[in-house]
Each structure stands twice: as C-alpha cells, then as structure tokens.
Design an enzyme around this catalytic site. Structure first.
Site, PDB file in Angstrom:
ATOM      1  N   ASN A 111       0.800  -1.237   0.000  1.00 10.42           N
ATOM      2  CA  ASN A 111       0.000   0.000   0.000  1.00 10.42           C
ATOM      3  C   ASN A 111       0.831   1.285   0.000  1.00 10.42           C
ATOM      4  OD1 ASN A 111       0.764  -0.297   2.656  1.00 10.42           O
ATOM      5  ND2 ASN A 111      -1.256   0.112   3.512  1.00 10.42           N
ATOM      6  N   CYS A 155      -3.392   0.311   6.970  1.00  9.16           N
ATOM      7  CA  CYS A 155      -3.519  -0.356   8.271  1.00  9.16           C
ATOM      8  C   CYS A 155      -4.114   0.595   9.287  1.00  9.16           C
ATOM      9  CB  CYS A 155      -2.191  -0.927   8.733  1.00  9.16           C
ATOM     10  SG  CYS A 155      -0.818   0.069   8.304  1.00  9.16           S
ATOM     11  N   GLU A 189       5.256  -3.608  11.804  1.00  9.27           N
ATOM     12  CA  GLU A 189       3.945  -2.987  11.876  1.00  9.27           C
ATOM     13  C   GLU A 189       3.028  -3.853  11.047  1.00  9.27           C
ATOM     14  OE1 GLU A 189       0.771  -0.988  10.472  1.00  9.27           O
ATOM     15  OE2 GLU A 189       2.381   0.265   9.648  1.00  9.27           O
TER      16      GLU A 189
END
Ligand code: G3P
Length: 478
Positions: free
Chosen positions: A158, A287, A253
């Site tokens: 992304n 996210c 992450e």
C-alpha cells in the site's frame, strides 16, 4: 524480447541468473503490467556479502556526508515524482494524486531523517562513576550510537515507496547497509525509487533491491545470517517472520482494526468527514484506516445518515482518473472482502448501499447494525467496506476495541477533553487520535501497535534509534 525490470545489486542493475520473472498484475485491467526478476538464493547471498563489505566503509563516512547524500537522494526522488507515481497507479491502483503525494512525502521523510539523524547521532553521553554507591570518581563512561550492520527492509504494497524510505533513510543515516525486498505489487515503483538513491551516488553494495517470489527467497532473506535487523510492514507474514528470525532486533507494523468511538456530544459533521476519509481513502487499504465505527445509539441514526450522504459523493473508477474508490490490489483481496460482506448479510447487517463489485472494483459500503458475531466486526477487510456497531455505553466501545487481537490506533470523537483522555488511556492501542481519524503521519510522530499490530515503534526518531546500538568506552583512572 519483453522487458523485465532488473534488480539492483552492488551498485548496478542486473538480470537474474534464474532466467525467470514475476508478473505484476495491474489491479484495474487485471492484465500483466510489468515484470521483475525472480532472484535466486545465490543472488541473495551475493547481495548480503556486498552489503556487509560496503557497510564497514559507510559507518566511517562522516555523519554530515551521509546526511548530505540523503538530502541529494530526497531531491532526486522529488524530481522523479511523475514516473514513480505512474507506477503506483498501474501497480497498486493508487489514485493519481495520492500517488504523487506518496512520492513527495517520501522525499520529505528522507530529508527530515537526514536532519534528525545529524542531531540525535551527533550526541553521545558522558557518565561518571561516583553517582553509584561504592564508587569513587574513577571511571568515565563515554557512550554513543553505532550502526547495527545490515538492515532488511520489507515494505507492503500500500506504500511501496513511502514505507520503503521510512526504513531506508534511518538505516543509512545511522551507518547501516540496507537490503530492500519490495512487495511484488509496487516493485517497479520501488525500483524507480532505488534508482534515485543510485543517482545520488551512494557507495556500491550499500543499498540493494532484490525482487522475486516469497516462496523462493522470502524465508531465505529473513533467516539469512547476514541480516542484523528486520524492519517489516505488512500482514500476518510478520508474525511468521518473528517466529523464524534470529536474535536480531525486529521492527514490525502489522494489521489494525482501528476503532472510531463516537460519543453523544461529538461534532457529527466532523465525525462523518473523518469516517469517510479514514474509512475509504485508498479504498480502505491502510492499516490505519477506520475499520469499525462504534456509535452511541442516541446519535447513530443522524450520524449514519450524514456518512451515507458523503459516501454517495465518492467517485468510483480507475486510479488514472483520480477516483476516490479504485480497484483493490488483487482478485484474492476482492474475494476476501466479498466473503466478509456475505457473512454480514447472512447474519443480518443493514446495507446502507447496494453491494456492487466489478472485477477488483468494489463500491464503498457502509454496514449498519453490525453485531459481534459477524466476522467484519473483528477482521480487517482492507477494502472499502466499513462496519458500524451501535453501542449503549462508552464502556461497551472500549471493551470492543480492547477485545481485538489488534492494537494499532483508534480514535474518539467528543467535545469533552477530560473524557477523551480517560478513554484514550483505557484503549489498548499504540496511538489514540482525539477528534480525527487514525493516521501514521506526520512521519516524525511515534508509530506503534500493541498486540498483533506490531513490535517496537516507528516514526523517524524511533526508527533511527532502533537501527542503532549503544557502544560504551570506559576510561579507568589510575
Ligand atoms: O498501512 C500502512 C500505514 O503505515 C498507514 O499509513 O499514512 O496511511 O496512516 P498512513
């Protein structure tokens, strides 16, 4: 012969000896757009050797010179924003304007990291021994930050450019070498970005970019003895990596199920704007997207109506036309999202819009009256589908947020700052935003997830520190 983008090793662009390539499917056309090299394990070994050798010299390069080179790379990156953004449009269907923003933000991140690095790495500590019981003033301790060695960076699809440089720049300013394994969707954008670092003139082998199949080189890279630290952003793969990795620092992450808790006294227009931006920008493939809305029942009808009005205004279509909602990254992702939608339908959720899908393009969908027995109440769609759960009390909202296995960010909307802070303290997430949607940036803010959302903390300062170790020299006086 069809063009296959070369990988970057030892300061040059190379073809893999495998003779194989990996296709990148354009999410919009669903046809192959680009090809990259399918690198071999032998090529990974070569890159690791080169990185190790280059790092030794780089660590001795004066800090101000390292910073100067990063500033140069940042400027080149910004100059090349158009072709890089075009790759982002074709590879990950990022809306055209957002694609440009990603590259510019990346240039800024690199510059800021260079400046921050000069400050925090330019400072060490001096301690004296007689503050600890039983000691005379006979020992002087000098400590400073030294590099870890070779950093492996694995960014997600992304933000193939931004989440790559957020690992590359701190690694380099701190005197490390860097091996990048870009996501397949976004690999060509990443290779272009690496070319900007190449043009800036970094020493050979210091930065490399390996492309290929995860099944072939994934574990080989993450378990490689030449790696001294892994910085990973992505999904569940991170959990698998953390189990297999050696005794090295990990920065991870992973996903999130960011909750948006709305109190009765909230500014509902502000909330609606943030739900739409937070939930639907880049079609929910962040996210930090708002992934569940928890609204106090008494204001739910009004708020849902406001959100519906705004959702109706979102444009849906190709990224080239800068539509708000664009095709999700892959067919399997679209199928997964659809599975969550069907499950919610079967269990009685209220559809605020009609569910519509063409190929990988899914129209924005708000699901009201979602209950905890539905998968979408807990799972991350990573798509433009947003569940609303109506709650009777703030406690119920906090409970739902904390029952998640994720703990990335969350947000609270209220005019009562005292309440907001108390709720923030009660939420088990790495960050809580008061009166705004979750977001990682500005990029120097600390960014971290609790539970399955990650390990360690990011943000420019934290990443620089994380990619260093303390070294002490103690002078013992006679
Ligand atoms: O999904 C990756 C995460 O880092 C999100 O960043 O800038 O969209 O909040 P941002």
């Amino acid at each position: 012969e069809e063009e296959v983008y070369k990988y970057y090793a030892d300061g040059e662009w190379r073809k893999s000896s495998s003779g194989k390539s990996v296709s990148i499917i354009n999410p919009t056309t669903r046809k192959p757009q680009y090809k990259v090299q399918a690198c071999t394990q032998q090529e990974v070994n070569e890159v690791m050797e080169a990185a190790k050798a280059a790092q030794k010299g780089w660590a001795k390069t004066p800090l101000w010179k390292r910073a100067e080179m990063l500033h140069k790379a940042a400027a080149i990156l910004k100059e090349h924003k158009a072709p890089i953004a075009e790759c982002l449009v074709k590879e990950i269907a990022k809306p055209a304007k957002d694609a440009v923003t990603e590259v510019v933000r990346s240039g800024d991140l690199v510059s800021y990291t260079a400046e921050e690095g000069v400050r925090i790495l330019g400072e060490g500590k001096f301690l004296v021994s007689d503050s600890f019981p039983g000691n005379e003033r006979s020992k002087y301790c000098l400590s400073s930050k030294i590099p870890l060695g070779v950093i492996l960076a694995i960014p997600p699809f992304n933000y193939p450019v931004n989440l790559a440089v957020s690992k590359i720049a701190p690694a380099l300013i701190a005197g490390n070498a860097l091996v990048l394994k870009p996501p397949t969707q976004g690999a060509v954008a990443a290779l272009h970005m690496v070319h900007c670092f190449h043009l800036a003139g970094f020493p050979k082998g210091l930065i490399s970019c390996i492309t290929g199949k995860g099944s072939e080189i994934g574990d080989f890279l993450t378990m490689h003895p030449g790696i001294d630290c892994i910085s990973f952003t992505g999904g569940d793969t991170g959990i698998a990596i953390s189990k297999k990795a050696g005794m090295i620092p990990l920065q991870m992450e992973l996903g999130g199920k960011d909750a948006c808790i709305v109190l009765e006294d909230a500014d509902l227009d502000l909330v609606a704007a943030n739900i739409v931006k937070g939930g639907f920008s880049y079609s929910g493939q962040r996210c930090t997207a708002v992934k569940v809305v928890l609204i106090i029942e008494s204001v739910a009808d009004v708020l849902v109506d406001k959100v519906k009005t705004k959702v109706a205004k979102l444009t849906v279509g190709p990224p080239e036309e800068d539509c708000d909602i664009t095709p999700v990254v892959s067919e399997s992702s679209a199928n997964f999202i659809e599975g969550l939608v069907i499950d919610a339908k079967q269990k009685g959720a209220t559809f605020c819009q009609e569910y519509k899908r063409e190929g990988n393009l899914i129209w924005p969908l708000l699901l009201d009256h979602v209950s905890p027995d539905m998968r979408i109440a807990w799972e991350e769609p990573f798509g433009p589908v947003l569940p609303v759960i109506r709650i009777k009390s703030v406690e119920e909202g906090i409970h739902h947020c904390n029952a998640s296995n994720f703990g990335l960010q969350g947000c609270i909307f209220t005019r009562d700052i005292n309440k907001a802070i108390m709720i923030s303290d009660a939420m088990e997430t790495g960050t809580v935003q008061i009166n705004s949607a979750p977001a990682r940036g500005p990029d120097h803010f600390p960014f971290q997830g609790l539970k399955d959302s990650g390990i360690g903390s990011q943000g420019i300062t934290n990443s620089i520190n994380m990619m260093t170790k303390i070294k002490s020299t103690v002078i013992n006086l006679p």
